[in-house]
Design an enzyme around this catalytic site. Structure first.
Site, PDB file in Angstrom:
ATOM      1  CE  LYS A  22      23.674  40.456  43.161  1.00  0.00           C
ATOM      2  NZ  LYS A  22      25.133  40.383  43.180  1.00  0.00           N
ATOM      3  CG  ASN A  23      25.408  39.113  39.605  1.00  0.00           C
ATOM      4  OD1 ASN A  23      25.440  40.014  40.453  1.00  0.00           O
ATOM      5  ND2 ASN A  23      25.478  37.843  39.911  1.00  0.00           N
ATOM      6  CB  CYS A 118      32.893  38.396  50.237  1.00  0.00           C
ATOM      7  SG  CYS A 118      32.542  37.032  49.157  1.00  0.00           S
ATOM      8  NE  ARG A 123      33.884  36.248  44.845  1.00  0.00           N
ATOM      9  CZ  ARG A 123      32.692  36.852  44.962  1.00  0.00           C
ATOM     10  NH1 ARG A 123      32.107  36.879  46.131  1.00  0.00           N
ATOM     11  NH2 ARG A 123      32.124  37.430  43.932  1.00  0.00           N
ATOM     12  CG  ASP A 308      25.409  33.410  41.873  1.00  0.00           C
ATOM     13  OD1 ASP A 308      25.481  34.357  41.075  1.00  0.00           O
ATOM     14  OD2 ASP A 308      26.360  33.063  42.602  1.00  0.00           O
ATOM     15  NE  ARG A 400      25.794  42.939  48.603  1.00  0.00           N
ATOM     16  CZ  ARG A 400      27.072  42.601  48.468  1.00  0.00           C
ATOM     17  NH1 ARG A 400      27.701  42.017  49.461  1.00  0.00           N
ATOM     18  NH2 ARG A 400      27.731  42.824  47.359  1.00  0.00           N
TER      19      ARG A 400
HETATM   20  C1  EPZ Z   1      30.335  36.826  39.500  1.00  0.00           C
HETATM   21  O1  EPZ Z   1      31.349  36.979  40.494  1.00  0.00           O
HETATM   22  C2  EPZ Z   1      29.025  37.119  40.212  1.00  0.00           C
HETATM   23  N1  EPZ Z   1      29.027  38.485  40.719  1.00  0.00           N
HETATM   24  C3  EPZ Z   1      28.827  36.128  41.368  1.00  0.00           C
HETATM   25  O2  EPZ Z   1      27.547  36.378  41.937  1.00  0.00           O
HETATM   26  C4  EPZ Z   1      28.841  34.707  40.799  1.00  0.00           C
HETATM   27  O3  EPZ Z   1      28.732  33.790  41.867  1.00  0.00           O
HETATM   28  C5  EPZ Z   1      30.153  34.469  40.036  1.00  0.00           C
HETATM   29  O4  EPZ Z   1      30.299  35.472  39.003  1.00  0.00           O
HETATM   30  C6  EPZ Z   1      30.196  33.099  39.380  1.00  0.00           C
HETATM   31  O5  EPZ Z   1      29.125  32.947  38.502  1.00  0.00           O
HETATM   32  C7  EPZ Z   1      28.765  39.502  39.861  1.00  0.00           C
HETATM   33  O6  EPZ Z   1      28.558  39.308  38.674  1.00  0.00           O
HETATM   34  C8  EPZ Z   1      28.753  40.877  40.447  1.00  0.00           C
HETATM   35  P1  EPZ Z   1      34.304  34.769  38.973  1.00  0.00           P
HETATM   36  P2  EPZ Z   1      32.905  36.996  40.047  1.00  0.00           P
HETATM   37  O7  EPZ Z   1      35.343  35.765  38.627  1.00  0.00           O
HETATM   38  O8  EPZ Z   1      33.057  37.711  38.762  1.00  0.00           O
HETATM   39  C9  EPZ Z   1      38.033  32.831  41.200  1.00  0.00           C
HETATM   40  C10 EPZ Z   1      25.993  36.761  43.628  1.00  0.00           C
HETATM   41  O9  EPZ Z   1      25.574  36.027  44.535  1.00  0.00           O
HETATM   42  N2  EPZ Z   1      38.780  33.965  40.626  1.00  0.00           N
HETATM   43  O10 EPZ Z   1      33.669  33.972  37.879  1.00  0.00           O
HETATM   44  O11 EPZ Z   1      33.702  37.435  41.202  1.00  0.00           O
HETATM   45  C11 EPZ Z   1      37.087  33.275  42.285  1.00  0.00           C
HETATM   46  O12 EPZ Z   1      37.747  33.343  43.526  1.00  0.00           O
HETATM   47  C12 EPZ Z   1      27.477  36.805  43.305  1.00  0.00           C
HETATM   48  O13 EPZ Z   1      25.263  37.487  42.891  1.00  0.00           O
HETATM   49  C13 EPZ Z   1      40.173  34.005  40.788  1.00  0.00           C
HETATM   50  O14 EPZ Z   1      40.765  33.111  41.398  1.00  0.00           O
HETATM   51  O15 EPZ Z   1      33.141  35.432  39.806  1.00  0.00           O
HETATM   52  C14 EPZ Z   1      36.014  32.210  42.277  1.00  0.00           C
HETATM   53  O16 EPZ Z   1      36.454  31.102  43.054  1.00  0.00           O
HETATM   54  C15 EPZ Z   1      28.284  35.944  44.258  1.00  0.00           C
HETATM   55  N3  EPZ Z   1      40.862  35.052  40.273  1.00  0.00           N
HETATM   56  C16 EPZ Z   1      35.935  31.815  40.805  1.00  0.00           C
HETATM   57  O17 EPZ Z   1      37.170  32.258  40.203  1.00  0.00           O
HETATM   58  C17 EPZ Z   1      40.243  36.079  39.586  1.00  0.00           C
HETATM   59  O18 EPZ Z   1      40.928  37.010  39.116  1.00  0.00           O
HETATM   60  C18 EPZ Z   1      34.762  32.437  40.074  1.00  0.00           C
HETATM   61  O19 EPZ Z   1      34.938  33.812  40.111  1.00  0.00           O
HETATM   62  C19 EPZ Z   1      38.835  36.027  39.440  1.00  0.00           C
HETATM   63  C20 EPZ Z   1      38.130  34.955  39.959  1.00  0.00           C
END
Ligand code: EPZ
Length: 422
Positions: A22-23, A118, A123, A308, A400
């Site tokens: 998915k991701n 969410c 996020r 995850d 999802r």
């Molecule tokens: C991706 O989300 C995945 N989603 C998430 O999977 C996964 O948990 C996450 O990476 C971590 O591995 C998809 O790929 C669609 P991040 P993403 O940017 O890109 C903070 C699932 O269950 N952050 O690495 O949103 C953020 O708040 C989903 O399949 C900022 O502060 O993850 C979080 O605490 C859930 N500012 C941390 O970094 C930003 O601009 C990790 O976020 C971006 C992120």
């Protein structure tokens, strides 16, 4: 809203096919916006998130056809007649922010709704926006939307992420392929989905080095062509189904699985006393002799333990021998499965980002509530081995990220059925 009823039914045995990630698919699909030529994805998962991303791309003027029962996505965006990603689509799926980089890179302007938070956390997308500004974009936040412009196009730069954000790395990697000159992404995310995206972009003509390491270098090109690309196997679905025989006992082979996708997770399973091996067809997992041992887990960016898989691992630790400490370091609110597991008799103490689980002999089935995607599947896993019947409500969260979960689990002997409630 549908519910799923699971009844503890003893050890599991057989094979489970693992779908495309998915991701990975959610970042590969927006890549079609970078080129006027067709981009076709094979081994695509059949999930509601994929349908949401398809609707978003179509709203921008791209063509997306779901062929072969959704396993093939044939896309093309020879001309975008709309550069605005509306809130009512974006709020359903945060990955929608991944259309920002490609639209900016290709046409020099984009208006994308801020995704909002969410269940698992605020996020924010500040890292995406700051980094795109370093490539020359102007960002104006108003009325809940990002109004982004790059009238002179994007220019390569060296960007260092404060945190190895998956989404920010993906947005910048796509944008950099069409930026003038060289871009270097430092402290980049190293997830397999990033490597898969880079492979697809290279097939389209992009020039990328270092994907999968913490420094990615991109030489911008004038235009990208089309490609056909197979979506990499879903390591989170793989890890989830590897936990099914670990929780219930028995032996299950996850077809299409590859141990390299789940390194640290496998170390923890083996530490807990679960047998794991790579076969020709996939990954075989067995638990034959009694309860697993409690192990401690701290989530981290790849190659660390995946956030995850934290909820699913907690389900296993609920019936482990001993006490396990699970620390969630990626998201600020990712223990919502804990109170639901406690309704089933689990002994869990949550203090901020740390959950301490004291294993019990066996959980007891109960009605429970799904709150987010990975929490919902952890409740299903707990129900597989619990005494009696577990009813998981609000399973739209599950749909999802997990295709045909009842079919895949009943195929290895689980007693599981979906109930449609009007
Ligand atoms: C991706 O989300 C995945 N989603 C998430 O999977 C996964 O948990 C996450 O990476 C971590 O591995 C998809 O790929 C669609 P991040 P993403 O940017 O890109 C903070 C699932 O269950 N952050 O690495 O949103 C953020 O708040 C989903 O399949 C900022 O502060 O993850 C979080 O605490 C859930 N500012 C941390 O970094 C930003 O601009 C990790 O976020 C971006 C992120």
């Amino acid at each position: 809203m549908d519910s799923i009823i699971v009844t503890g039914n003893g050890p599991l045995n057989g094979q489970i096919p693992i779908a495309g990630a998915k991701n990975a698919c959610l970042t590969l699909m927006p890549a079609t916006l970078l080129s006027e030529e067709p981009l076709t994805l094979t081994n695509a998962p059949r999930l509601s998130d994929i349908r949401t991303m398809s609707a978003l791309l179509q709203s921008l003027g791209a063509e997306v056809s779901q062929l072969q029962d959704g396993k093939v996505l044939a896309m093309s965006s020879h001309a975008l007649d709309n550069h605005r990603a509306e809130y009512d689509i974006v709020r359903k799926m945060r990955a929608s922010i991944l259309v920002l980089g490609p639209m900016l890179a290709r046409d020099g302007h984009a208006v994308v709704s801020l995704p909002g938070g969410c269940a698992i956390g605020a996020r924010p997308v500040d890292m995406h926006l700051r980094a795109l500004e370093q490539l020359g974009a102007e960002m104006d936040l108003r009325d809940g939307y990002v109004h982004a412009r790059a009238p002179k196009g994007l220019k390569g730069a060296t960007v260092e992420f404060p945190f190895a954000s998956v989404g920010a790395t993906e947005n910048l990697l796509m944008a950099a392929t069409l930026a003038r000159g060289t871009t270097q992404l430092k402290n980049a995310a190293r997830e397999p989905e990033i490597v898969d995206l880079a492979r697809c972009l290279e097939r389209m003509g992009a020039q990328i080095q270092g994907a999968g390491t913490d420094t990615i270098t991109v030489q911008g090109v004038d235009r990208l062509g089309g490609a056909t690309h197979p979506v990499v196997a879903d390591r989170i679905e793989l890890g989830t189904y590897m936990l099914a025989p670990a929780v219930c006992g028995g032996e299950v082979e996850c077809l299409g699985g590859n141990l390299e996708l789940v390194g640290t997770f496998v170390d923890k399973l083996q530490e807990a006393g679960v047998e794991v091996s790579q076969t020709q067809a996939g990954v075989k997992v067995a638990r034959r002799n009694g309860r697993v041992r409690a192990v401690d887990v701290t989530t981290a960016p790849f190659p660390g333990f995946p956030t995850d898989l934290q909820a699913q691992m907690m389900a296993l630790m609920c019936t482990a021998e001993g006490t396990s400490v699970l620390e969630e370091r990626i998201f600020e609110n990712r223990f919502m499965h804990a109170p639901e597991l406690m309704r089933m008799g689990a002994r869990i103490d949550v203090q901020g980002g740390v959950a301490t689980v004291t294993g019990v002999e066996r959980l007891k089935g109960a009605p429970v509530m799904a709150t987010d995607l990975r929490a919902s599947i952890s409740l299903i896993l707990a129900g597989l081995a619990a005494e009696g019947e577990t009813i998981v409500n609000r399973v739209y969260h599950l749909d999802r990220g997990y295709e045909r979960v009842e079919e895949k689990l009943s195929g290895v002997g689980a007693k599981i059925e979906r109930v449609n409630e009007q």
